[in-house]
Design an enzyme around this catalytic site. Structure first.
Site, mmCIF file in Angstrom:
data_model
loop_
_atom_site.group_PDB
_atom_site.id
_atom_site.type_symbol
_atom_site.label_atom_id
_atom_site.label_comp_id
_atom_site.label_asym_id
_atom_site.label_seq_id
_atom_site.Cartn_x
_atom_site.Cartn_y
_atom_site.Cartn_z
ATOM 1 C CG HIS A 332 21.744 21.922 9.021
ATOM 2 N ND1 HIS A 332 21.124 22.992 8.441
ATOM 3 C CD2 HIS A 332 22.101 21.100 8.009
ATOM 4 C CE1 HIS A 332 21.075 22.825 7.129
ATOM 5 N NE2 HIS A 332 21.669 21.679 6.835
ATOM 6 C CE LYS A 513 11.914 29.637 17.890
ATOM 7 N NZ LYS A 513 12.904 29.935 16.884
ATOM 8 N NE ARG A 514 10.507 18.823 16.733
ATOM 9 C CZ ARG A 514 10.624 17.606 16.215
ATOM 10 N NH1 ARG A 514 10.206 17.349 14.992
ATOM 11 N NH2 ARG A 514 11.122 16.627 16.921
ATOM 12 C CE LYS A 519 14.572 24.457 17.959
ATOM 13 N NZ LYS A 519 15.103 25.299 16.860
ATOM 14 C CB THR A 621 14.943 29.617 8.510
ATOM 15 O OG1 THR A 621 14.315 28.458 9.064
ATOM 16 C CG2 THR A 621 16.298 29.249 7.957
ATOM 17 C CE LYS A 625 10.920 30.147 6.991
ATOM 18 N NZ LYS A 625 10.899 28.795 7.566
HETATM 19 C C1 F58 Z 1 18.087 23.277 12.143
HETATM 20 N N1 F58 Z 1 18.294 21.883 12.406
HETATM 21 C C2 F58 Z 1 18.811 24.168 13.135
HETATM 22 N N2 F58 Z 1 17.554 19.705 12.499
HETATM 23 O O1 F58 Z 1 18.434 23.827 14.452
HETATM 24 C C3 F58 Z 1 18.434 25.618 12.827
HETATM 25 O O2 F58 Z 1 19.148 26.490 13.655
HETATM 26 C C4 F58 Z 1 18.758 25.929 11.376
HETATM 27 O O3 F58 Z 1 18.260 27.175 11.023
HETATM 28 C C5 F58 Z 1 18.128 24.887 10.456
HETATM 29 O O4 F58 Z 1 18.529 23.584 10.831
HETATM 30 C C6 F58 Z 1 18.531 25.097 9.020
HETATM 31 O O5 F58 Z 1 19.920 25.252 8.919
HETATM 32 C C7 F58 Z 1 17.288 21.013 12.228
HETATM 33 O O6 F58 Z 1 16.191 21.373 11.822
HETATM 34 C C8 F58 Z 1 16.652 18.709 12.448
HETATM 35 O O7 F58 Z 1 15.475 18.876 12.215
HETATM 36 C C9 F58 Z 1 17.168 17.324 12.710
HETATM 37 C C10 F58 Z 1 16.729 16.384 11.608
HETATM 38 C C11 F58 Z 1 17.161 14.965 11.892
HETATM 39 C C12 F58 Z 1 16.697 14.483 13.204
HETATM 40 C C13 F58 Z 1 17.136 15.435 14.284
HETATM 41 C C14 F58 Z 1 16.648 16.862 14.029
#
Ligand code: F58
Length: 776
Positions: A332, A513-514, A519, A621, A625
């Site tokens: 990811h 988003k985060r 971003k 994602t 949405k």
């Molecule tokens: C996200 N990653 C990607 N990671 O940034 C986003 O582009 C993608 O659409 C999504 O995954 C699904 O494939 C993401 O959300 C985290 O939240 C990590 C989790 C573990 C700690 C660091 C952040």
């Protein structure tokens, strides 16, 4: 609930509803498990450190096709269904996209009758609750379990011992690991109900308990009450809170322990269920697929090999081959700081047997591939590289959008791609239309059903049938009314929950988003300042009124983006109270963005901000949405934006900015930021205002570091993309001035979003990765 209806509180009704819905799902839940067991069906085990399911009850009611009758029954009882479900906590057992994707995929697996278990951790406290104090993010613990977890079942009898620490010794009889401690993983099961209720899977979350003998009674008796409970405390700490940060070294030991705990309990459970009906472990790949959601569960390979070799007497090479056939890995991220590596010393201390297995896997790669594998190292510079480990223990590795997968192949794992061409494939992310249209946007969902009939819920490509209606002014008007309704609903919620006024006639421009530098929430707020300056310079002009909505949390240790949060709030305080501009520009940043807030914001949005530095957002994602709910996208050629734009048509998408290749080239140019700023008078004006303390008069230098960084470094190319973003925003205004044109574009977006259903994505996983046919 043991309460008279006349005295029942909303909480009682909610608990009663949870039990009733679970009861309604139970026959199907048991049938699905029985069929899987008795017919020997292959099933998927989706291992993820994070799940962000959102509130469960309304979704369960929709999928059981009971929503209307539940609501009518509550009416008969004089109770409001919406009030009942509004009290449900939103389990924040994830950080963002990765956890939400896992939840969409579980829902699609159940809808498609794909036998599956989701496996995760039952964090007692989820992701922190975000508050703002003087514009700054403050984190508070998230207590989501105070009124219990009434839709789930605790299964104390389903428990496994998870070993930690100790020593390994090799002797003639093989390898023996004598762990120092064992913690207990206890299961909590939540039903995952497919649409129509015909198939129900299980989300199994583990909580950590101390083994019975962990309380040191001698120390306790001697009066050392706290010392006596040390090991017990450590045990409970494992599932106490979601690891909230991706940027610090703190908590590394806890994080690795959590990952091992999840992985070991889940893999033990997979083997246990297999051995209930089968004897020959060599047939495991015919019955089980294990999917690793990023590298967090990448110990699944070593753990499976350990269990097969040490507990079941399988030879190492056979065990390693079996692991590869069973495992798949989804990547990811390409961000270097998010690619997990664990110090060898830490691994030796916590998981000595796993380290030994990883070393052996490394030797095996070199033995099999010879000099072709010279550049492949599972361990390098004293670190275990979890990405490489996940790749060599998987038969399939996938990226999450076409562009991202291409970069994974070319930049992240080029040596591994060369060793086994074809192992890496793309599965573009998807979202479930049940939650993200039927539940979140009932007015639009009803309009779609009236127009094309039911069935789109499980066949999202049917939305194409809306396209001819994009030319029908009556339909466009009806579509416009659904957007209005969603805006009013949002306005009520913002007012009730946060005391914020929403001007519903304005263009709603949303970035949720985060928070992360890539971003580029910073680009958005800088542009907002520029807009404000221009309105003030020409107040008589015909400005399209805009509301800029922001939402999202920053990792507690990520100070650079915490500054951006504060800047957004500081700018908001000044702009929102400016009488000269407040009818044309407003900033809203409700705290504590989560799935529930997304369900309110997304249907109301006109414009979706997807403005990451190209090459850095794996997929996104949220972008899907918004488009599904009829918001137009302003975005870069990044992640799944590329494919969304291809589907909806370039003329229905506001594109701007450098491409991924141009980003790499631009970073090589010394002084690129300074040059970009010097060429842009609007950007200079913005930076000057911020640097002078316009938005922080009580502390004029508050943002001097941020501004300096933009002039002198600007890794994320905010300055380089500023003018292009501005031109694209002007095009947005132009299009919005023509409401019919805008609505035609929006309807076309909705009509062409079929392929972003998570059903499409999950079918792809079933066919190309898991080799699991649907059970029905
Ligand atoms: C996200 N990653 C990607 N990671 O940034 C986003 O582009 C993608 O659409 C999504 O995954 C699904 O494939 C993401 O959300 C985290 O939240 C990590 C989790 C573990 C700690 C660091 C952040």
């Amino acid at each position: 609930m043991g309460v008279e209806p006349s005295r029942a509180q909303l909480l009682d009704w909610r608990l009663a509803l949870a039990h009733t819905l679970r009861e309604q799902a139970t026959d199907s839940w048991l049938d699905s498990a029985r069929r899987t067991r008795e017919d020997g069906l292959k099933s998927v085990n989706y291992l993820s450190m994070e799940f962000l399911p959102g509130r469960l009850l309304e979704d369960a009611a929709i999928n059981l096709r009971l929503r209307d009758s539940v609501s009518a029954s509550f009416d008969d009882l004089g109770v409001n269904f919406a009030d009942v479900v509004a009290g449900e906590p939103d389990p924040a057992l994830g950080n963002g996209g990765l956890g939400r994707l896992a939840a969409c995929y579980l829902e699609s697996m159940a809808t498609l009758a794909c036998p599956a278990h989701g496996y995760g951790l039952r964090y007692e406290r989820g992701l922190f609750r975000q508050h703002f104090e003087d514009g700054r993010q403050v984190e508070r613990p998230d207590e989501w379990l105070t009124s219990g977890d009434p839709f789930s079942l605790s299964r104390p009898a389903t428990a496994y011992a998870v070993p930690f620490g100790g020593e390994v010794s090799d002797d003639d009889g093989g390898t023996a690991w004598r762990p120092e401690t064992r913690l207990v993983a206890a299961a909590h099961d939540t039903p995952v109900i497919g649409y129509g209720g015909g198939w129900v899977n299980t989300l199994r979350l583990w909580s950590a308990l101390p083994a019975a003998d962990l309380l040191d009674l001698d120390r306790f008796s001697a009066g050392d009450f706290f010392g006596a409970a040390e090991t017990e405390t450590w045990a409970r700490t494992l599932s106490r809170v979601l690891y909230p940060t991706d940027t610090t070294d703190l908590g590394r030991r806890l994080r690795l322990s959590q990952e091992h705990f999840l992985t070991s309990a889940s893999v033990q459970d997979v083997l246990h269920r297999f051995l209930e009906t089968q004897q020959d472990l060599r047939r495991l790949p015919e019955h089980a697929a294990i999917q690793m959601n990023d590298t967090h569960p990448a110990l699944a390979g070593p753990e499976l090999i350990r269990l097969l070799v040490d507990e079941h007497g399988v030879g190492f090479d056979t065990a390693a081959d079996l692991a590869v056939q069973v495992l798949g890995y989804t990547n990811h991220t390409l961000l270097p700081e998010a690619l997990e590596m664990w110090p060898v010393d830490l691994m030796r201390h916590l998981l000595p047997r796993h380290l030994q297995i990883i070393e052996r896997l490394d030797q095996r790669v070199h033995a099999v591939h010879g000099s072709a594998a010279d550049d492949v190292h599972l361990i390098e510079h004293g670190q275990v590289k979890m990405g490489e480990l996940a790749v060599v223990t998987s038969h399939r590795v996938n990226g999450v959008s076409a562009l991202h997968t291409d970069l994974v192949r070319r930049n992240l794992f080029p040596h591994l791609e060369a060793l086994t061409p074809g192992r890496i494939l793309n599965v573009t992310n998807g979202i479930t239309p049940r939650r993200w249209l039927a539940l979140a946007n009932p007015a639009l969902a009803d309009l779609v059903t009236e127009t094309i009939g039911p069935g789109w819920e499980t066949d999202l490509d049917r939305l194409r049938e809306l396209e001819p209606h994009a030319e029908d002014p009556n339909f466009l008007e009806a579509f416009g009314r659904t957007k209005h309704l969603a805006k009013h609903r949002l306005a009520t919620w913002l007012d009730e929950e946060h005391g914020i006024e929403l001007p519903v006639e304005a263009l709603l421009d949303v970035q949720v988003k985060r928070l992360h530098e890539y971003k580029r929430q910073l680009l958005n707020i800088l542009w907002t300042v520029s807009r404000w300056q221009r309105i003030k310079a020409d107040p008589g002009a015909d400005w399209v009124p805009r509301v800029k909505i922001f939402g999202g949390k920053a990792a507690p240790s990520y100070t650079a983006v915490k500054d951006i949060i504060r800047l957004i709030n500081d700018v908001g305080a000044v702009i929102n109270s400016d009488p000269e501009t407040r009818e044309r520009l407003r900033i809203i940043y409700p705290p504590n963005y989560n799935v529930t807030m997304a369900e309110k914001l997304i249907p109301a949005a006109d414009l979706s901000e997807q403005i990451s530095t190209a090459g850095m957002e794996a997929s996104g994602t949220g972008n899907m949405k918004f488009a599904l709910n009829g918001a137009l996208t302003i975005g870069t050629l990044d992640g799944a934006n590329v494919e969304i734009r291809e589907e909806v048509g370039a003329e229905n998408f506001f594109l701007f900015g450098l491409t991924a290749d141009e980003v790499l080239a631009r970073r090589e140019q010394p002084g690129h930021a300074r040059a970009a700023i010097e060429q842009s008078q609007p950007l200079q004006d913005v930076l000057q205002a911020i640097a002078e303390g316009t938005f922080s008069p009580e502390e004029p230098a508050r943002y001097s570091g941020l501004v300096d960084h933009l002039w002198n470094s600007d890794w994320f190319l905010v300055a380089s993309d500023f003018d292009a973003y501005n031109s694209s925003q002007e095009l947005v205004d132009m299009s919005y001035r023509d409401p019919l044109r805008w609505q035609r574009m929006a309807v076309t977006n909705v009509a062409r979003m079929g392929s972003f259903s998570s059903d499409r994505a999950v079918r792809h996983y079933m066919r190309e990765i898991w080799n699991v046919p649907p059970a029905q």
